[in-house]
Design a protein around this motif. Structure first.
Motif, mmCIF file in Angstrom:
data_model
loop_
_atom_site.group_PDB
_atom_site.id
_atom_site.type_symbol
_atom_site.label_atom_id
_atom_site.label_comp_id
_atom_site.label_asym_id
_atom_site.label_seq_id
_atom_site.Cartn_x
_atom_site.Cartn_y
_atom_site.Cartn_z
ATOM 1 N N ASP A 81 0.853 -1.193 0.000
ATOM 2 C CA ASP A 81 0.000 0.000 0.000
ATOM 3 C C ASP A 81 0.890 1.245 0.000
ATOM 4 O OD1 ASP A 81 -2.030 1.787 0.131
ATOM 5 O OD2 ASP A 81 -2.715 1.245 2.141
ATOM 6 N N LEU A 82 1.589 1.455 -1.104
ATOM 7 C CA LEU A 82 2.538 2.562 -1.177
ATOM 8 C C LEU A 82 1.840 3.920 -1.153
ATOM 9 C CD1 LEU A 82 5.105 1.233 -3.800
ATOM 10 C CD2 LEU A 82 5.549 1.737 -1.406
ATOM 11 N N VAL A 83 0.617 3.982 -1.628
ATOM 12 C CA VAL A 83 -0.086 5.272 -1.635
ATOM 13 C C VAL A 83 -0.296 5.764 -0.209
ATOM 14 C CG1 VAL A 83 -2.215 6.438 -2.297
ATOM 15 C CG2 VAL A 83 -1.185 4.771 -3.839
ATOM 16 N N THR A 84 -0.765 4.876 0.685
ATOM 17 C CA THR A 84 -0.945 5.259 2.088
ATOM 18 C C THR A 84 0.387 5.619 2.729
ATOM 19 O OG1 THR A 84 -2.884 3.817 2.276
ATOM 20 C CG2 THR A 84 -1.810 4.481 4.319
ATOM 21 N N ILE A 85 1.416 4.843 2.434
ATOM 22 C CA ILE A 85 2.742 5.122 2.997
ATOM 23 C C ILE A 85 3.236 6.481 2.535
ATOM 24 C CG2 ILE A 85 5.146 4.352 3.021
ATOM 25 C CD1 ILE A 85 4.128 1.481 2.749
ATOM 26 N N PHE A 86 3.107 6.767 1.245
ATOM 27 C CA PHE A 86 3.587 8.047 0.720
ATOM 28 C C PHE A 86 2.760 9.212 1.266
ATOM 29 C CE2 PHE A 86 5.909 6.598 -3.407
ATOM 30 C CZ PHE A 86 6.689 5.754 -2.633
ATOM 31 N N GLU A 87 1.436 9.027 1.419
ATOM 32 C CA GLU A 87 0.594 10.082 1.976
ATOM 33 C C GLU A 87 1.031 10.427 3.395
ATOM 34 O OE1 GLU A 87 -1.748 11.848 0.684
ATOM 35 O OE2 GLU A 87 -2.616 10.810 -1.037
ATOM 36 N N THR A 88 1.310 9.407 4.190
ATOM 37 C CA THR A 88 1.735 9.636 5.578
ATOM 38 C C THR A 88 3.082 10.331 5.633
ATOM 39 O OG1 THR A 88 0.542 7.611 6.197
ATOM 40 C CG2 THR A 88 2.107 8.512 7.797
ATOM 41 N N LEU A 89 4.008 9.885 4.806
ATOM 42 C CA LEU A 89 5.332 10.504 4.789
ATOM 43 C C LEU A 89 5.267 11.945 4.289
ATOM 44 C CD1 LEU A 89 7.495 7.550 3.409
ATOM 45 C CD2 LEU A 89 7.362 8.365 5.760
ATOM 46 N N ALA A 90 4.375 12.215 3.341
ATOM 47 C CA ALA A 90 4.231 13.589 2.858
ATOM 48 C C ALA A 90 3.673 14.508 3.944
ATOM 49 C CB ALA A 90 3.316 13.619 1.637
ATOM 50 N N ASP A 91 2.841 13.941 4.842
ATOM 51 C CA ASP A 91 2.271 14.742 5.933
ATOM 52 C C ASP A 91 3.287 15.015 7.036
ATOM 53 O OD1 ASP A 91 -0.140 14.842 4.622
ATOM 54 O OD2 ASP A 91 -0.965 13.089 5.645
ATOM 55 N N TYR A 92 4.016 13.968 7.453
ATOM 56 C CA TYR A 92 4.898 14.093 8.612
ATOM 57 C C TYR A 92 6.356 14.349 8.244
ATOM 58 C CZ TYR A 92 0.901 12.336 11.233
ATOM 59 O OH TYR A 92 -0.347 12.183 11.785
ATOM 60 N N GLY A 93 6.719 14.162 6.977
ATOM 61 C CA GLY A 93 8.102 14.395 6.584
ATOM 62 C C GLY A 93 8.502 15.855 6.646
ATOM 63 N N LYS A 94 7.515 16.747 6.736
ATOM 64 C CA LYS A 94 7.825 18.178 6.851
ATOM 65 C C LYS A 94 8.333 18.546 8.243
ATOM 66 C CE LYS A 94 4.045 19.051 3.597
ATOM 67 N NZ LYS A 94 2.695 19.659 3.419
ATOM 68 N N PHE A 95 8.036 17.680 9.240
ATOM 69 C CA PHE A 95 8.380 17.997 10.627
ATOM 70 C C PHE A 95 9.586 17.225 11.133
ATOM 71 C CE2 PHE A 95 3.711 18.183 10.057
ATOM 72 C CZ PHE A 95 3.543 19.549 10.153
ATOM 73 N N THR A 96 9.862 16.072 10.560
ATOM 74 C CA THR A 96 11.006 15.279 11.013
ATOM 75 C C THR A 96 11.560 14.465 9.858
ATOM 76 O OG1 THR A 96 11.752 13.560 12.549
ATOM 77 C CG2 THR A 96 9.496 13.379 11.732
ATOM 78 N N LYS A 97 12.872 14.239 9.884
ATOM 79 C CA LYS A 97 13.542 13.394 8.897
ATOM 80 C C LYS A 97 14.019 12.088 9.514
ATOM 81 C CE LYS A 97 13.274 16.746 5.836
ATOM 82 N NZ LYS A 97 12.354 16.683 4.686
ATOM 83 N N ASP A 98 13.733 11.889 10.806
ATOM 84 C CA ASP A 98 14.185 10.688 11.508
ATOM 85 C C ASP A 98 13.426 9.477 10.957
ATOM 86 O OD1 ASP A 98 14.965 8.680 13.176
ATOM 87 O OD2 ASP A 98 14.609 9.778 15.035
ATOM 88 N N PRO A 99 14.114 8.523 10.320
ATOM 89 C CA PRO A 99 13.402 7.369 9.740
ATOM 90 C C PRO A 99 12.679 6.524 10.783
ATOM 91 C CG PRO A 99 15.782 7.051 9.664
ATOM 92 C CD PRO A 99 15.559 8.457 10.072
ATOM 93 N N GLU A 100 13.191 6.467 12.022
ATOM 94 C CA GLU A 100 12.525 5.694 13.079
ATOM 95 C C GLU A 100 11.168 6.301 13.396
ATOM 96 O OE1 GLU A 100 13.491 2.976 14.415
ATOM 97 O OE2 GLU A 100 15.632 2.782 13.993
ATOM 98 N N VAL A 101 11.141 7.612 13.561
ATOM 99 C CA VAL A 101 9.880 8.288 13.884
ATOM 100 C C VAL A 101 8.908 8.203 12.708
ATOM 101 C CG1 VAL A 101 8.840 10.487 14.554
ATOM 102 C CG2 VAL A 101 11.078 9.821 15.476
#
Length: 677
Positions: free
Chosen positions: A534-554
């Motif tokens: 489900d890459l679409v859901t994964i990419f949507e989530t990363l697009a939302d939260y990737g603006k605030f943190t780059k930590d791959p664990e978080v």
């Protein structure tokens, strides 16, 4: 203006003047010979041209020669009707072909006209039309192919420009040939009309003006008409043939002689059949022995010589290949190929060759194709090509699985046997060779065909050797899936999503996250056996939260929470509560207090004594739940889940660690153990 350019202009003007001004007999003879020579030259050039564009002037030349031929027809017609003669060339052709018999001359001439008009001219016109149509239809596909090669880096800008120009020139050439072939057809029709004018008009003028009697008029003008027709039709026939040759040459490797000799004589054995057939015709029919046997012998000798030449060429080619390989080994660049490492390798001893040999009934290759499909459906990962090879250094029945050149798993098989795994209690009537199931390490037996039915009745799980290998290989791929996903593979996955969700991918990459950062998140999901399909859901989530943190664990934790429905269905059963091992608040507090922050992100910094204590209690609960026959699952709060995963990374990496936020609200959870301080 150059002399060459001036001569061309003068020649074209001269052709036009020929239609108006009378030409002496001597000059007309020279021009007729020039016409025949030009037609023969054009035919020879078309036969030796490997690419139609090498003779791109042909459509224009076709029009000029047609105009020249019509001007000669007009000049000869003028002389025939005015003087009753048209020079030596016309007279010689008429007398030579007729041979003193006007009927024979007319028949030969009519045959020539029929062949020219109905067969060659009409065929060349149709081929030109079809070639032009298909060339134009294929232009968009060829342009797209060039763009794809350019984007893939296979060609540079200049090469792409040259290819586009060639495609455009081909389209222009075949379009021009389609139009020019109509002139050839019109020329053939005009020749027939001119023939009738010469014959009828000359017969009337000869009797009315020159006072010839019927016999003399018929004989004189018939011979001149035949001669004039032949002088014009033979060059027309040659040029029409050249037109057909030019537009029908496709997929040529050389000139016409090269292609004919290579393709017609490619199968020497067939010449023996032809020779035998010709010999049988001479023996069994009245044709005669002496008329066929010499030709059959010549064919047989030619076939034998061709076979010898082909064998010699094969030997020479093999020697050249060997020399080239030796040179490549000696060259410094040959070492580069040794640096390539296959992502996955499956090697087996010589005793297991029947597994991969389709001629011996082996279906290992088909099973590997199904494994790759299964991994794509279950994990969302495109598994690279699995390299299969035999290894004489292994035991005959042994196989190994390598990841990037390193051994990660091995096993042994007994062909013509079955692997029987106990249902939990042993049956003394089921006997075999004790072993361990390679994928999960369960105790098992290798049993023969006779024992198979008894073992199935006793509740044993019985599988054949190919299924054992397929299961083991599948589990190894799932275990090391995170190592197979690199930046290049991540880029390919992102490109596949971009086809249907371009805006999402353009926002995420590279504005929010880089390919490397995206790869780390996906690899962490795969490492914990979470599907990334489900890459679409994964990419949507990363697009939302990737603006605030780059930590791959978080970021991974945010994605796991977004995939809560998928994770819930993966571990929970709709009919039974989810049995989990919980962690006491005291241990969660101790872990939370031991979290340290750094420039690279947060990490767990427990002292060795505390780590050992927590690990010991976790191990006890996991062992107790496993003995109950259940899948141990550890459930923690969202804040410490990833640190608990870090704690168990090396020793209990197969134990799932979930958080409350990763479970659907409607799922029933039952605690079967608590890890206390």
């Amino acid at each position: 203006m150059r002399i060459r350019d001036l001569s061309i202009l003068v020649g074209i003007i001269g052709i036009v003047l020929m239609m108006v001004l009378p030409i002496p007999h001597q000059l007309l003879d020279i021009l007729l010979i020039v016409n025949i020579s030009a037609a023969l030259m054009i035919l020879l050039i078309s036969m030796n041209t490997t690419d139609a564009l090498n003779f791109s002037i042909f459509p224009t030349l076709l029009l000029i020669t047609t105009l020249f031929r019509l001007a000669l027809n007009i000049s000869t017609t003028r002389l025939i009707l005015r003087d009753g003669e048209a020079g030596r060339v016309v007279s010689t052709f008429g007398k030579f072909v007729a041979g003193g018999e006007l009927a024979i001359g007319f028949v030969v001439f009519l045959i020539l006209v029929v062949v020219q008009f109905i067969v060659i001219t009409k065929g060349a016109e149709r081929v030109s039309e079809v070639a032009a149509r298909f060339t134009l239809d294929a232009m968009p596909g060829k342009q797209m192919s060039i763009d794809a090669d350019l984007n893939a880096g296979m060609i540079n800008e200049q090469q792409a420009k040259d290819r586009r120009e060639k495609i455009e020139k081909e389209a222009d050439f075949y379009g021009a040939m389609d139009g020019a072939s109509k002139f050839v057809k019109g020329d053939a029709v005009a020749s027939i009309i001119i023939l009738l004018i010469n014959l009828i008009g000359g017969f009337i003028i000869g009797m009315a003006v020159h006072g010839f009697d019927f016999s003399k008029a018929l004989n004189t003008y018939s011979i001149l008409t035949i001669g004039d027709g032949l002088v014009s039709q033979i060059p027309a026939l040659l040029i029409s043939t050249a037109t057909g040759i030019i537009v029908t040459r496709a997929a040529s490797e050389g000139n016409m002689a090269h292609d004919l000799s290579k393709q017609l004589l490619r199968y020497p054995n067939l010449l023996y059949i032809v020779a035998g057939t010709i010999a049988m015709l001479g023996i069994m029919t009245p044709i005669g022995f002496f008329a066929t046997i010499p030709y059959a012998i010549i064919l047989a000798i030619a076939a034998y010589r061709l076979q010898l030449n082909m064998k010699r060429k094969r030997v020479e080619e093999d020697l050249l290949v060997e020399e080239k390989e030796i040179e490549e080994v000696r060259s410094p660049e040959s070492v580069i190929s040794l640096l390539q490492v296959d992502p996955i390798e499956f090697e087996f001893g010589y005793g297991l060759i029947p597994l991969a040999d389709t001629q011996q009934g082996g279906d290992l290759l088909d099973r590997i194709i199904m494994i790759r499909r299964q991994c794509a459906l279950e994990m969302g990962l495109i598994v690279p090509v699995i390299r299969i090879r035999d290894n004489i250094q292994l035991k005959p029945n042994e196989y190994v699985i390598k990841m990037k050149g390193n051994l990660v798993a091995r096993g042994e098989l007994l062909l013509n046997h079955y692997l029987a795994m106990s249902p939990g209690f042993d049956d003394d009537s089921v006997t075999g060779i004790e072993t361990k199931e390679p994928a999960f390490g369960l105790p098992a037996l290798w049993i023969d065909e006779a024992t198979k039915e008894r073992a199935e009745m006793a509740g044993y799980t019985v599988v054949d050797p190919p299924s054992v290998v397929a299961t083991h290989l599948t589990e190894v791929i799932k275990k090391y899936a995170h190592e197979l996903l690199g930046r290049q593979e991540t880029k390919a996955l992102a490109d596949s999503v971009k086809e249907s969700h371009a805006a999402l991918v353009e926002e995420l990459i590279p504005g929010t996250l880089s390919i490397g950062e995206l790869q780390k998140v996906l690899a962490k999901l795969l490492k914990e056996k979470i599907s990334i399909r489900d890459l679409v859901t994964i990419f949507e989530t990363l697009a939302d939260y990737g603006k605030f943190t780059k930590d791959p664990e978080v970021l991974t934790e945010y994605v796991r929470q977004a995939l809560s429905r998928q994770i819930t269905q993966q571990y929970a059963s709709p009919s039974e509560p989810l049995k989990v091992i919980t962690v006491s608040p005291a241990i969660e507090k101790r872990i939370a207090e031991a979290v340290q922050q750094s420039d690279q992100g947060s990490y767990l910094a427990l002292d060795p004594a505390s780590s050992q204590s927590i690990y010991q209690r976790l191990s006890e609960q996991v062992s107790r739940v496993a003995q109950m026959g259940q899948q141990p699952i550890i459930l923690t709060s969202p804040t410490i889940r990833m640190y608990m995963r870090q704690l168990l990374e090396r020793t209990m990496q197969d134990i799932p660690v979930l958080s409350y936020s990763e479970l659907e609200p409607n799922i029933e959870v039952q605690s079967v153990g608590v890890v206390n301080a």
